[in-house]
Structure formats: structure tokens, C-alpha cells
Design an enzyme around this catalytic site. Structure first.
Site, PDB file in Angstrom:
ATOM      1  N   PRO A  83     -26.207 -68.108   7.775  1.00 34.44           N
ATOM      2  CA  PRO A  83     -26.918 -67.063   7.017  1.00 34.44           C
ATOM      3  C   PRO A  83     -26.194 -66.700   5.741  1.00 34.44           C
ATOM      4  CG  PRO A  83     -26.988 -66.553   9.341  1.00 34.44           C
ATOM      5  CD  PRO A  83     -26.118 -67.771   9.202  1.00 34.44           C
ATOM      6  N   CYS A  84     -26.962 -66.598   4.679  1.00 37.09           N
ATOM      7  CA  CYS A  84     -26.362 -66.458   3.354  1.00 37.09           C
ATOM      8  C   CYS A  84     -26.145 -65.012   2.941  1.00 37.09           C
ATOM      9  CB  CYS A  84     -27.232 -67.150   2.310  1.00 37.09           C
ATOM     10  SG  CYS A  84     -28.911 -66.470   2.198  1.00 37.09           S
ATOM     11  N   THR A  85     -26.503 -64.044   3.777  1.00 35.69           N
ATOM     12  CA  THR A  85     -26.417 -62.633   3.390  1.00 35.69           C
ATOM     13  C   THR A  85     -25.057 -62.244   2.811  1.00 35.69           C
ATOM     14  OG1 THR A  85     -28.029 -62.080   5.081  1.00 35.69           O
ATOM     15  CG2 THR A  85     -26.763 -60.266   4.166  1.00 35.69           C
ATOM     16  N   PHE A  95     -23.054 -63.803   1.055  1.00 43.75           N
ATOM     17  CA  PHE A  95     -22.739 -64.435  -0.223  1.00 43.75           C
ATOM     18  C   PHE A  95     -23.876 -64.338  -1.233  1.00 43.75           C
ATOM     19  CE2 PHE A  95     -20.801 -66.734   3.344  1.00 43.75           C
ATOM     20  CZ  PHE A  95     -19.504 -66.311   3.150  1.00 43.75           C
TER      21      PHE A  95
END
Length: 405
Positions: free
Chosen positions: A108-110, A112
Site C-alpha cells: 500500500p502506497c499511503t 509514500f
């Protein structure tokens, strides 16, 4: 959560097994299984390729329901990866250590994403979800696949997260995988979307992976000159060609900014309604996010599709429709149009409400972008043979004969 076992055919069982982490709706998984397809406009029935996704896991059961609907040969395991032993993934996929051809996934990119920079813990790279990168590495270390592909947002490479990024690459190097990374623009690979993502690829034999050469070129936020010998980026209008859609519930942009949204021309956003442009002087210059009241430009690729857009966050379609009171209103993109912008096949099915569908597709890897990386890796590993001049050059570059920039 219970495992949903697959029902693979005999021909599927003969293919090389792949472990999918943070699978979501299955963008990378689809690319794995369609790596032998030709470029662009995904066919309803994929070509016969060398891989099968043996097991996929994600914390979102609904996304895995979507994946299973489109990849029925894949066993799915909902749950927190931090509580999922690698041995369980191997067991479910009928594998032992070293059997997997690939591990693929995008943590999950949250932590970054630039959209989260207003939180101090995200700006300072203290988000606890960053540990999910470590879980990805843990599976690679314990499953020992022949190669891995890790995808994430471009912000992972920013100086703010330098410590995490260097540690990630260092650990993968210590495992012998010689990780190579590059930020890729989806539009450069035939995706009608200006989405940037970083890919990290490594091989168990330590040979350096060579990234694929771009197939398309054109202007973007940071590109003012481009390779004129390549086809121009695929536009939204080209992507929608031949597509028949029907109206969807709630597709009109109503409410406080409904009238203003309808007046914004294609390719423009709320800035149209500032003193510098031709609309109403309603907003201060650069006072909102770029995607506020954003309309698609028919002759250019879309901006990045948002996973959780607010009611006035685009991109919206460039055409207006009339509401029940006879007033013109902008409209949201319809599900078949979202699929086209993601280069997913038209027959791809997504589970859930309209908001659920938007979230799953917005979080996914565009098929053609994932396929470009995976096809290059598959060629270099020798699982498929070069079919085009570009393929042949890529294989030769991996052996050191030439270098593709």
C-alpha cells in the site's frame, strides 16, 4: 478469513507458479497471466503464457473477490500480511521454497503518497504501514522466487523516504537479487493515463534486470520534448473508441460546484474560474488540488485515476449531459471508461458499489504498464522468445550485447 481455493485446469497446473502480495483487484496478477498477449487493447481471451498466479493475498476481501472473479485459477487468502506466514502462502500455492517463478506486488502506497504529506508522520516517513515493505522482503527471503517485481508510488524514491528506500534496496541486495529500480510513466507504455510508478525488479541469479524501452512518447507534467519517432501517447478519446456505455446512477456532478464544473472546458480544471482564465472569477490561483473540477482532454491521456476522489475531484468526462431540470452538468467517468483508461479488458468484472469499483481500479496497476515490465523480465528469464525487434534488442541488452536507454 478463509482461503478460497482455485480450481486450475491441467494446462494451468503445468505453468510456473507466482505468489502475489498486496494483490488488490489484480492489476499485476492480470499482467502476469497475460504477459504473452500482444500490446494494447487486451483481448477477451488471453494468449497462453508461461505463468499462473498460484496464490494471492490482500487485506481487502472485496478486492480479492474481484481478482478471483477474473482469475478463477488463483487461490486467494484475505488477511494481514504481517500475520500471514510465508509457509502458508507456499502451502496454499502447492509450492516449496524456491519453486515460485515470481513474487509480485505493490505494498500500500499511503505512507509514500504525496496526498498524505499533510500528516507529519507521513512527511517524516514514520508511518507504521511502511513496515509492509519489510513484509514483502520477508516473503522474498523465505520463498526464494526466481525473480520479484515490486511496484509503488514515485514518492517512495523521494528524499523524505531515503532511509526506507535505501534499506529496502540494501536488504534485497544482501539476498542476492541485485535489485534494479526505475520510475516509469504509464503513458510511455500505451496506457492512456499520466500515472508514474516506481518498479523494483530483482533476479535470484544476480543478473541485472534491464527495463523495457518506452513504446510511446509525448508531453507530460515534466516532459516538454519527446521522441518523435515513437507513437504519440494514447489519448482518452482513442481509448474510448468503439466503446458503448450507458448512464450510471449518480454520474452527474451536482451540488455546490455543479454549474461551475459544467463550464470548465476539456483539459482544464478549477483554474478556469480564476481571474487568469475565461471562466468566472470564483477561486484564487492555485488554491486547490490540481484535480479539483478537472475535465479530461479528449486529445491527451488522462491524469492519474484517484482511488477515493471527493465529489468534485476529476478527471470528469469532457462532455456535458442535461439533468432532470434541463441544466448542463459534467459527468463522472463510467466503469467501462475506467477500465479502458487502466487498459483492462472490457470483460473485466469488479465487485461492489461504484465507489468500491473506483477504489479498486484507482489502486490497481494499469495492465499495459505491468505487462511491459513483466514481459521484459519474462524474456530475460527465457520463459518466452522475442517476437519483435524491440523484444530481441531487450533480450540482447540483458546479456550485455547492447544497452537500451
Amino acid at each position: 478469513m478463509p482461503v478460497k481455493p482455485a480450481d486450475p485446469t491441467d494446462s494451468t497446473r503445468a505453468k510456473q507458479p507466482v505468489i502475489s502480495l498486496f494483490s488488490g483487484a489484480g492489476g499485476l496478477d492480470l499482467a502476469v497471466e497475460r504477459v504473452a498477449d500482444g500490446p494494447l487493447r487486451a483481448p477477451a481471451v488471453p494468449a497462453d503464457g508461461p505463468f499462473r498466479v498460484a496464490v494471492a493475498t490482500d487485506a481487502a476481501p472485496q478486492a480479492l473477490d474481484t481478482l478471483a472473479l477474473n482469475l478463477p485459477g488463483t487461490s486467494t487468502l484475505p488477511g494481514d500480511i504481517r500475520e500471514t506466514p510465508t509457509s502458508e502462502l507456499l502451502r496454499i500455492g502447492s509450492m516449496s521454497e524456491g519453486d515460485a517463478a515470481l513474487v509480485v506486488g505493490g505494498p500500500p502506497c499511503t505512507p509514500f503518497s504525496k496526498s498524505g504529506f499533510w500528516l507529519a508522520e507521513k512527511r517524516e516517513s514514520r508511518d507504521p504501514n511502511a513496515s509492509l515493505l519489510e513484509e514483502y522482503v520477508r516473503v522474498v527471503a523465505q520463498a526464494r522466487p526466481e525473480a520479484f517485481v515490486l511496484e509503488n508510488v514515485q514518492a517512495l524514491t523521494y528524499k523524505t523516504h531515503e532511509g526506507h528506500f535505501k534499506q529496502l534496496l540494501s536488504t534485497l541486495s544482501e539476498l542476492g537479487y541485485n535489485p534494479q529500480w526505475k520510475t516509469l510513466l504509464a503513458a510511455d507504455y500505451g496506457v492512456p493515463q499520466l500515472r508514474k510508478r516506481v518498479f523494483i525488479v530483482g533476479r535470484r541469479d544476480g543478473k541485472a534486470f534491464q527495463f523495457p524501452e518506452a513504446t510511446h512518447a509525448g508531453p507530460s507534467e515534466t516532459t516538454k520534448t519527446w521522441d518523435l519517432t515513437k507513437p504519440l501517447h494514447v489519448s482518452a478519446e482513442e481509448a474510448f473508441a468503439g466503446l458503448t456505455t450507458v448512464p450510471e446512477v449518480g454520474e452527474l456532478v451536482e451540488g455546490k460546484y455543479g454549474e461551475l464544473a459544467a463550464e470548465v472546458p476539456g483539459g482544464q480544471n478549477y483554474l478556469w474560474h480564476t481571474e487568469r482564465y475565461g471562466g468566472r472569477n470564483e477561486f484564487k490561483w492555485r488554491s486547490r488540488y490540481w484535480t479539483f473540477l478537472l475535465r479530461l482532454a479528449p486529445d491527451r491521456p488522462s491524469s492519474t485515476l484517484q482511488a477515493q476522489p471527493g465529489p468534485y475531484v476529476g478527471p470528469f468526462h469532457w462532455e456535458n449531459l442535461t439533468n432532470t431540470e434541463g441544466a448542463l452538468r459534467a459527468r463522472r467517468l463510467r466503469v467501462p471508461e475506467l477500465l479502458r483508461l487502466m487498459t483492462f479488458p472490457d470483460n473485466f468484472r469488479v465487485v461492489g458499489s461504484r465507489a468500491d469499483i473506483q477504489r479498486q481500479l484507482g489502486n490497481a496497476v494499469p495492465l499495459e504498464l505491468g505487462k511491459a515490465v513483466l514481459r521484459a523480465l519474462t524474456l530475460q528469464l527465457g520463459y518466452i522468445e522475442a517476437e519483435t525487434d524491440s523484444d530481441d534488442r531487450l533480450v540482447r541488452s540483458a546479456s550485455g550485447s547492447i544497452l537500451i536507454s
